[in-house]
Design an enzyme around this catalytic site. Structure first.
Site, mmCIF file in Angstrom:
data_model
loop_
_atom_site.group_PDB
_atom_site.id
_atom_site.type_symbol
_atom_site.label_atom_id
_atom_site.label_comp_id
_atom_site.label_asym_id
_atom_site.label_seq_id
_atom_site.Cartn_x
_atom_site.Cartn_y
_atom_site.Cartn_z
ATOM 1 N N PHE A 150 0.780 -1.086 -0.130
ATOM 2 C CA PHE A 150 0.012 0.029 0.110
ATOM 3 C C PHE A 150 0.799 1.061 -0.172
ATOM 4 O O PHE A 150 0.329 2.214 -0.474
ATOM 5 C CB PHE A 150 -0.965 -0.079 1.285
ATOM 6 C CG PHE A 150 -0.203 0.511 2.209
ATOM 7 C CD1 PHE A 150 -0.012 1.846 2.648
ATOM 8 C CD2 PHE A 150 0.320 -0.575 3.534
ATOM 9 C CE1 PHE A 150 0.442 2.350 4.018
ATOM 10 C CE2 PHE A 150 0.839 0.045 4.491
ATOM 11 C CZ PHE A 150 1.360 1.162 4.777
ATOM 12 N N LYS A 174 -1.296 -6.973 -9.357
ATOM 13 C CA LYS A 174 -2.191 -7.067 -7.979
ATOM 14 C C LYS A 174 -1.759 -5.943 -7.157
ATOM 15 O O LYS A 174 -0.849 -6.301 -6.417
ATOM 16 C CB LYS A 174 -1.984 -8.553 -7.520
ATOM 17 C CG LYS A 174 -3.157 -8.876 -6.878
ATOM 18 C CD LYS A 174 -3.899 -8.194 -5.788
ATOM 19 C CE LYS A 174 -3.258 -8.257 -4.353
ATOM 20 N NZ LYS A 174 -3.556 -7.146 -3.368
ATOM 21 N N ARG A 178 -5.801 -1.373 -0.272
ATOM 22 C CA ARG A 178 -6.196 -0.204 0.290
ATOM 23 C C ARG A 178 -6.259 1.164 -0.604
ATOM 24 O O ARG A 178 -6.946 2.008 -0.407
ATOM 25 C CB ARG A 178 -5.290 0.165 1.771
ATOM 26 C CG ARG A 178 -5.859 -0.957 2.651
ATOM 27 C CD ARG A 178 -4.762 -1.079 3.830
ATOM 28 N NE ARG A 178 -4.165 -2.119 3.707
ATOM 29 C CZ ARG A 178 -2.697 -2.623 4.110
ATOM 30 N NH1 ARG A 178 -2.354 -1.793 4.892
ATOM 31 N NH2 ARG A 178 -2.411 -3.798 3.917
ATOM 32 N N SER A 227 5.040 -6.962 3.538
ATOM 33 C CA SER A 227 5.878 -7.576 4.739
ATOM 34 C C SER A 227 6.751 -8.841 4.570
ATOM 35 O O SER A 227 6.293 -9.679 3.632
ATOM 36 C CB SER A 227 4.787 -7.565 5.711
ATOM 37 O OG SER A 227 3.785 -8.382 5.286
ATOM 38 N N CYS A 282 9.517 1.833 3.539
ATOM 39 C CA CYS A 282 10.385 0.652 3.828
ATOM 40 C C CYS A 282 11.826 1.175 3.952
ATOM 41 O O CYS A 282 12.553 0.493 4.365
ATOM 42 C CB CYS A 282 10.233 -0.357 2.830
ATOM 43 S SG CYS A 282 10.992 0.389 1.172
ATOM 44 N N GLU A 383 9.077 -3.722 13.380
ATOM 45 C CA GLU A 383 8.901 -2.738 12.196
ATOM 46 C C GLU A 383 7.669 -1.941 12.704
ATOM 47 O O GLU A 383 6.605 -2.719 12.847
ATOM 48 C CB GLU A 383 8.765 -3.550 10.963
ATOM 49 C CG GLU A 383 8.526 -2.338 9.888
ATOM 50 C CD GLU A 383 8.380 -2.647 8.544
ATOM 51 O OE1 GLU A 383 7.147 -3.674 8.308
ATOM 52 O OE2 GLU A 383 8.705 -2.290 7.483
HETATM 53 P P1 NAD Z 1 1.570 -6.838 2.814
HETATM 54 O O1 NAD Z 1 2.356 -7.591 3.278
HETATM 55 O O2 NAD Z 1 0.260 -6.658 3.956
HETATM 56 O O3 NAD Z 1 0.827 -6.624 1.585
HETATM 57 C C1 NAD Z 1 1.474 -6.545 0.243
HETATM 58 C C2 NAD Z 1 0.896 -7.257 -0.814
HETATM 59 O O4 NAD Z 1 0.599 -8.475 -0.424
HETATM 60 C C3 NAD Z 1 -0.618 -6.609 -1.053
HETATM 61 O O5 NAD Z 1 -0.888 -6.678 -2.447
HETATM 62 C C4 NAD Z 1 -1.494 -7.646 -0.290
HETATM 63 O O6 NAD Z 1 -2.812 -7.773 -0.825
HETATM 64 C C5 NAD Z 1 -0.520 -8.797 -0.312
HETATM 65 N N1 NAD Z 1 -1.027 -9.913 0.672
HETATM 66 C C6 NAD Z 1 -1.100 -9.576 2.105
HETATM 67 N N2 NAD Z 1 -1.159 -10.783 2.550
HETATM 68 C C7 NAD Z 1 -1.069 -11.703 1.894
HETATM 69 C C8 NAD Z 1 -0.768 -13.053 2.058
HETATM 70 N N3 NAD Z 1 -1.238 -13.750 3.193
HETATM 71 N N4 NAD Z 1 -0.982 -13.935 1.135
HETATM 72 C C9 NAD Z 1 -0.689 -13.422 -0.057
HETATM 73 N N5 NAD Z 1 -0.579 -12.004 -0.366
HETATM 74 C C10 NAD Z 1 -0.938 -11.325 0.576
HETATM 75 O O7 NAD Z 1 2.405 -5.402 3.050
HETATM 76 P P2 NAD Z 1 1.625 -3.927 3.108
HETATM 77 O O8 NAD Z 1 1.222 -3.553 4.536
HETATM 78 O O9 NAD Z 1 0.953 -3.429 2.276
HETATM 79 O O10 NAD Z 1 3.054 -2.997 3.043
HETATM 80 C C11 NAD Z 1 3.508 -2.460 4.041
HETATM 81 C C12 NAD Z 1 5.096 -3.779 4.222
HETATM 82 O O11 NAD Z 1 5.776 -3.673 2.937
HETATM 83 C C13 NAD Z 1 6.166 -3.236 5.320
HETATM 84 O O12 NAD Z 1 6.616 -4.292 6.136
HETATM 85 C C14 NAD Z 1 7.042 -2.425 4.252
HETATM 86 O O13 NAD Z 1 8.600 -2.496 4.943
HETATM 87 C C15 NAD Z 1 7.117 -3.281 3.151
HETATM 88 N N6 NAD Z 1 7.837 -2.810 2.161
HETATM 89 C C16 NAD Z 1 8.877 -3.187 1.669
HETATM 90 C C17 NAD Z 1 9.587 -2.564 0.690
HETATM 91 C C18 NAD Z 1 10.948 -2.868 0.159
HETATM 92 O O14 NAD Z 1 11.240 -2.072 -0.765
HETATM 93 N N7 NAD Z 1 11.789 -3.975 0.998
HETATM 94 C C19 NAD Z 1 8.811 -1.584 0.053
HETATM 95 C C20 NAD Z 1 7.777 -1.026 0.545
HETATM 96 C C21 NAD Z 1 7.030 -1.594 1.426
#
Ligand code: NAD
Length: 502
Positions: A150, A174, A178, A227, A282, A383
């Site tokens: 998001f 995909k 949110r 995450s 991140c 985090e």
């Molecule tokens: P998230 O893991 O909840 O969601 C990311 C994506 O995965 C979304 O499209 C979501 O629909 C999908 N998803 C969520 N749970 C899932 C599951 N159980 N099975 C399959 N797909 C699933 O992350 P978020 O809350 O949207 O984003 C924040 C997180 O992303 C933080 O931990 C942040 O550090 C990380 N992030 C990392 C980077 C990087 O470059 N390393 C960059 C941006 C964000």
């Protein structure tokens, strides 16, 4: 009546059967502003079938044609920057200037991908053996799925899709549920830029939709950002199903401030890196490891500057920091601050309980500065992904590096110093993928690649830049000879090396 955000299939909006939807909120007001369509299994099949069919033709399109579409796409992104930024701010909450910042960083990747003819030139060894030339080039892998978080609804789809598409693949986005609106406008702009239908599709939904993308035999590669637990799950499932996968995970970035640093500069950078986008980055810098002798002086600067941060809806012209993405995230961050206080941290600036006038139902939290945090406190172990700045006092560089290297994450880090020697020691010893020297958020420019170490990236290749090109393509090596009948080389030879040593 609220509108419903549809999928994007074959160059147009595709609502699907709408049997299942989920709400999209404005975090500044807490109100539902739209509903999001969730794809049924049949609809996911249709999307993947469309991407597979489009791959057959798109992978044959010339490099110059692909490049011209990318140039046009770039122009359209520039023209639509204000509109894109407004959508991001409405659904995510970040301030308009920050939304424009993420568009600019995404644009850089599009510009990088415009140079795809140069990037895919391949290599040639003339006369590798007598009469033999050897050359190599890279070809697209097929249908690529991009699953995005998001917090950067424009930049992260643009980390992936321009490079995937420029290298001849088709792309299924995909987006996070949110804030899917920006991804939909990006789809329209690809279409307007002349991208053939089916090359960029968008599908929304929950785990069942993602599960099908990860297991479908016609999906060749998965690019994920989110995450760490999800990154691990995605990587495991995708690779078990024969796909290549890059899965970028969470972060807990820590920066060191040495006594010889320019403290005013360090304080300004720390405030921006901890509280920009309400800490939902991140590459945020939520932990400052501060050398003892200057800690009191730096802390008083940080307190003064944190108190000056203006927390308002993201579209307010005076806003420095908008709301948190969800009510649940706000409650989670508040609980982490509570736990730090209970464990003995000093809450010098307290963002809990902040109410923004006129936006009483919005999900706001103010900047929070926590001094005398210890590495074993819960807040330091997790985090936070919110507007908190933890201060840990350290004896010097060695202790700081040891603390950074003890973290399970290795996304970004920074050192504030005026010593070249300290900087060199730091950059060599630190177990982190992206390192800033007097730069708080060292997100690499598009012609380098982006990626963390350890639990911040599951997989091998980093995102965009040269590693992105590598991820979205596979190599092919041609060994070629054009013999005359009478040549020795044309006769039967049972030696493995044949005549290659001649
Ligand atoms: P998230 O893991 O909840 O969601 C990311 C994506 O995965 C979304 O499209 C979501 O629909 C999908 N998803 C969520 N749970 C899932 C599951 N159980 N099975 C399959 N797909 C699933 O992350 P978020 O809350 O949207 O984003 C924040 C997180 O992303 C933080 O931990 C942040 O550090 C990380 N992030 C990392 C980077 C990087 O470059 N390393 C960059 C941006 C964000």
């Amino acid at each position: 009546m609220t509108t419903t955000v549809p999928h994007w299939l074959d160059g147009k909006a595709f609502p699907g059967d709408l049997a299942k939807t989920s709400p999209i909120h404005d975090p500044a007001t807490g109100e539902v502003i739209a509903e999001l369509a969730h794809a049924t299994p049949d609809e996911v099949e249709r999307v993947i079938a469309s991407s597979s069919a489009a791959f057959e033709t798109w992978s044959q399109v010339s490099l110059s044609k692909r490049s011209s579409i990318l140039f046009r796409f770039r122009e359209l992104l520039v023209e639509h920057t204000d509109e894109l930024a407004r959508i991001v701010t409405r659904e995510h909450g970040k301030v308009i200037s920050d939304a424009k910042g993420e568009i600019a960083r995404g644009l850089e990747v599009v510009e990088f991908a415009c140079g795809i003819p140069q990037l895919l030139k391949g290599e040639f060894s003339e006369q590798a053996a007598t009469g033999i030339d050897v050359y190599s080039f890279r070809q697209p892998v097929g249908v690529v799925a991009g699953i995005t978080p998001f917090n950067f609804p424009v930049m992260i789809p643009l980390w992936m899709s321009p490079v995937a598409i420029a290298t001849g693949n088709t792309f299924v986005l995909k987006p996070a549920g949110r804030d899917p609106g920006a991804g939909m406008l990006i789809a329209e702009l690809w279409k307007e830029a002349g991208l053939p239908d089916g090359v960029f599709n968008v599908v929304h939904g929950d785990r069942s939709v993602i599960g099908r993308l990860l297991t479908h035999p016609d999906v060749a590669a998965v690019s994920f950002v989110g995450s760490t637990p999800t990154a691990k799950l995605i990587h495991e499932t995708a690779t078990k199903n024969g796909k290549r996968c890059q899965a970028l995970g969470a972060a807990k970035n820590q920066g060191i401030v040495l006594a010889d640093a320019d403290l005013e500069n360090a304080a300004n950078n720390l405030i921006a890196a901890a509280f920009g986008a309400a800490g939902e980055r991140c590459m945020a810098l939520p932990v400052a490891l501060v050398q003892d002798e200057i800690a009191d002086e730096l802390v008083s600067l940080l307190v003064e500057k944190a108190k000056a941060v203006k927390v308002l809806p993201g579209d307010h012209p005076d806003s420095d920091m908008g709301p948190i993405i969800t009510e649940q995230a706000k409650a989670r961050i508040t609980a982490l601050i509570d736990s730090a206080e209970e464990e003995g941290a000093e809450v010098l600036v307290d963002g809990r309980g902040l109410v923004v006038e006129g936006f009483e139902n919005g999900w706001f939290l103010g900047p929070t500065v926590l001094d005398r945090v210890r590495p074993d406190m819960r807040i330091n172990q997790e985090e936070v992904f919110g507007p908190t700045l933890e201060i840990i006092r350290i004896s010097g560089l060695e202790e700081g590096i040891a603390l950074i290297n003890a973290s399970p994450y290795g996304n970004g880090t920074a050192l504030f110093t005026s010593s070249g020697e300290a900087a060199r020691t730091f950059q060599r010893a630190v177990q982190v993928g992206m390192v800033g020297i007097n730069v708080p958020i060292p997100v690499p420019v598009a012609w380098h690649s982006f990626g963390g170490w350890k639990d911040s990236l599951i997989g091998e290749t980093h995102m965009y830049g040269p590693e992105g090109v590598k991820f979205f393509t596979r190599g092919k090596v041609i060994t070629q000879r054009w013999p005359h009948r009478e040549d020795e080389a044309a006769k039967v030879s049972f030696h493995f090396s044949g005549d290659s040593q001649k």
